[in-house]
Design a protein around this motif. Sequence first.
Motif, mmCIF file in Angstrom:
data_model
loop_
_atom_site.group_PDB
_atom_site.id
_atom_site.type_symbol
_atom_site.label_atom_id
_atom_site.label_comp_id
_atom_site.label_asym_id
_atom_site.label_seq_id
_atom_site.Cartn_x
_atom_site.Cartn_y
_atom_site.Cartn_z
ATOM 1 N N GLY A 181 -28.614 -23.615 -64.591
ATOM 2 C CA GLY A 181 -29.323 -23.873 -63.345
ATOM 3 C C GLY A 181 -28.460 -24.254 -62.166
ATOM 4 N N GLY A 182 -27.174 -24.247 -62.312
ATOM 5 C CA GLY A 182 -26.308 -24.564 -61.185
ATOM 6 C C GLY A 182 -25.628 -25.908 -61.317
ATOM 7 N N VAL A 183 -24.644 -26.112 -60.458
ATOM 8 C CA VAL A 183 -23.814 -27.308 -60.485
ATOM 9 C C VAL A 183 -23.791 -27.934 -59.105
ATOM 10 N N GLU A 184 -23.955 -29.236 -59.051
ATOM 11 C CA GLU A 184 -23.756 -30.003 -57.822
ATOM 12 C C GLU A 184 -22.516 -30.853 -58.023
ATOM 13 N N THR A 185 -21.627 -30.845 -57.044
ATOM 14 C CA THR A 185 -20.440 -31.692 -57.119
ATOM 15 C C THR A 185 -20.472 -32.704 -55.981
ATOM 16 N N ARG A 186 -19.934 -33.863 -56.272
ATOM 17 C CA ARG A 186 -19.869 -34.907 -55.250
ATOM 18 C C ARG A 186 -18.555 -35.654 -55.408
ATOM 19 N N LEU A 187 -17.735 -35.601 -54.384
ATOM 20 C CA LEU A 187 -16.472 -36.332 -54.386
ATOM 21 C C LEU A 187 -16.790 -37.805 -54.178
ATOM 22 N N LEU A 188 -16.422 -38.630 -55.142
ATOM 23 C CA LEU A 188 -16.740 -40.052 -55.069
ATOM 24 C C LEU A 188 -15.646 -40.830 -54.357
ATOM 25 N N ASP A 189 -14.388 -40.545 -54.720
ATOM 26 C CA ASP A 189 -13.282 -41.275 -54.107
ATOM 27 C C ASP A 189 -11.974 -40.613 -54.498
ATOM 28 N N GLY A 190 -11.306 -39.995 -53.561
ATOM 29 C CA GLY A 190 -10.002 -39.392 -53.828
ATOM 30 C C GLY A 190 -10.035 -38.348 -54.923
ATOM 31 N N ASP A 191 -9.663 -38.755 -56.132
ATOM 32 C CA ASP A 191 -9.606 -37.825 -57.259
ATOM 33 C C ASP A 191 -10.768 -37.999 -58.234
ATOM 34 N N ARG B 75 -23.210 -32.703 -61.513
ATOM 35 C CA ARG B 75 -24.583 -32.698 -62.025
ATOM 36 C C ARG B 75 -24.976 -31.259 -62.306
ATOM 37 N N VAL B 76 -25.542 -31.044 -63.496
ATOM 38 C CA VAL B 76 -25.960 -29.705 -63.891
ATOM 39 C C VAL B 76 -27.364 -29.751 -64.464
ATOM 40 N N SER B 77 -27.984 -28.583 -64.506
ATOM 41 C CA SER B 77 -29.250 -28.435 -65.228
ATOM 42 C C SER B 77 -29.197 -27.116 -65.979
ATOM 43 N N MET B 78 -29.894 -27.079 -67.105
ATOM 44 C CA MET B 78 -29.940 -25.842 -67.873
ATOM 45 C C MET B 78 -31.152 -25.844 -68.789
ATOM 46 N N THR B 79 -31.550 -24.661 -69.192
ATOM 47 C CA THR B 79 -32.615 -24.488 -70.177
ATOM 48 C C THR B 79 -32.017 -23.770 -71.376
ATOM 49 N N GLY B 80 -32.689 -23.847 -72.484
ATOM 50 C CA GLY B 80 -32.245 -23.146 -73.679
ATOM 51 C C GLY B 80 -31.079 -23.789 -74.398
ATOM 52 N N ALA B 81 -30.712 -25.015 -74.024
ATOM 53 C CA ALA B 81 -29.619 -25.697 -74.713
ATOM 54 C C ALA B 81 -30.043 -26.039 -76.139
ATOM 55 N N ARG C 288 -20.559 -29.062 -72.406
ATOM 56 C CA ARG C 288 -19.609 -27.944 -72.235
ATOM 57 C C ARG C 288 -19.776 -27.295 -70.861
ATOM 58 N N TYR C 289 -21.007 -27.170 -70.399
ATOM 59 C CA TYR C 289 -21.272 -26.603 -69.071
ATOM 60 C C TYR C 289 -20.621 -27.475 -67.991
ATOM 61 N N ILE C 290 -20.786 -28.782 -68.105
ATOM 62 C CA ILE C 290 -20.174 -29.700 -67.133
ATOM 63 C C ILE C 290 -18.655 -29.611 -67.202
ATOM 64 N N GLU C 291 -18.110 -29.540 -68.405
ATOM 65 C CA GLU C 291 -16.663 -29.445 -68.582
ATOM 66 C C GLU C 291 -16.116 -28.201 -67.884
ATOM 67 N N CYS C 292 -16.837 -27.098 -68.003
ATOM 68 C CA CYS C 292 -16.418 -25.855 -67.345
ATOM 69 C C CYS C 292 -16.425 -26.022 -65.827
ATOM 70 N N ALA C 293 -17.457 -26.663 -65.315
ATOM 71 C CA ALA C 293 -17.543 -26.894 -63.873
ATOM 72 C C ALA C 293 -16.411 -27.799 -63.389
ATOM 73 N N ALA C 294 -16.116 -28.843 -64.144
ATOM 74 C CA ALA C 294 -15.054 -29.774 -63.763
ATOM 75 C C ALA C 294 -13.694 -29.087 -63.754
ATOM 76 N N ALA C 295 -13.443 -28.260 -64.747
ATOM 77 C CA ALA C 295 -12.159 -27.562 -64.812
ATOM 78 C C ALA C 295 -11.993 -26.594 -63.642
ATOM 79 N N GLN C 296 -13.041 -25.835 -63.335
ATOM 80 C CA GLN C 296 -12.956 -24.889 -62.217
ATOM 81 C C GLN C 296 -12.795 -25.630 -60.899
#
Length: 128
Positions: free
Chosen positions: A31-41, A46-52, A60-68
């Motif tokens: 369902g997509g990814v929202e990113t929010r820079l909290l402080d420096g690094d 935040r993600v949402s998904m169906t069928g998990a 794993r979905y969040i990990e992929c988003a963080a790495a990219q």
Amino acid sequence: MVAIAHIATGAALTACSSPQAEDTPFRPGYGGVETRLLDGDLVEFRVSMTGARDGGDVERYIECAAAQYALIRGYGFTRHLRTNVQEKGGVWAGDAVYTISPSLPRGLRTLDAEVVVQNCAENGIPTV
């Protein structure tokens, strides 16, 4: 006698397994990814998904988003700090906090962003 006990044990374990879970194909909806820079690094995802199948799929979905995200920002590594996952009505939601870093950070839960993104692509998990 030992062979009979082994067969009985195997039959008992088979009876306890859930054939429905094994027969259900994995068809995730990302369902997509929202990113929010909290402080420096420090970054929240935040993600949402169906069928998990379980919370691990969301993680794993969040990990992929963080790495990219780390790669987009010119960094090569991430370090996982925390993840929360919940499911409501078939929709899974997760939020996590990672640090991003140009070099391998200290800690046990560090990720090489390039390796993770490649693994995500091979497994059909979208990134940012």
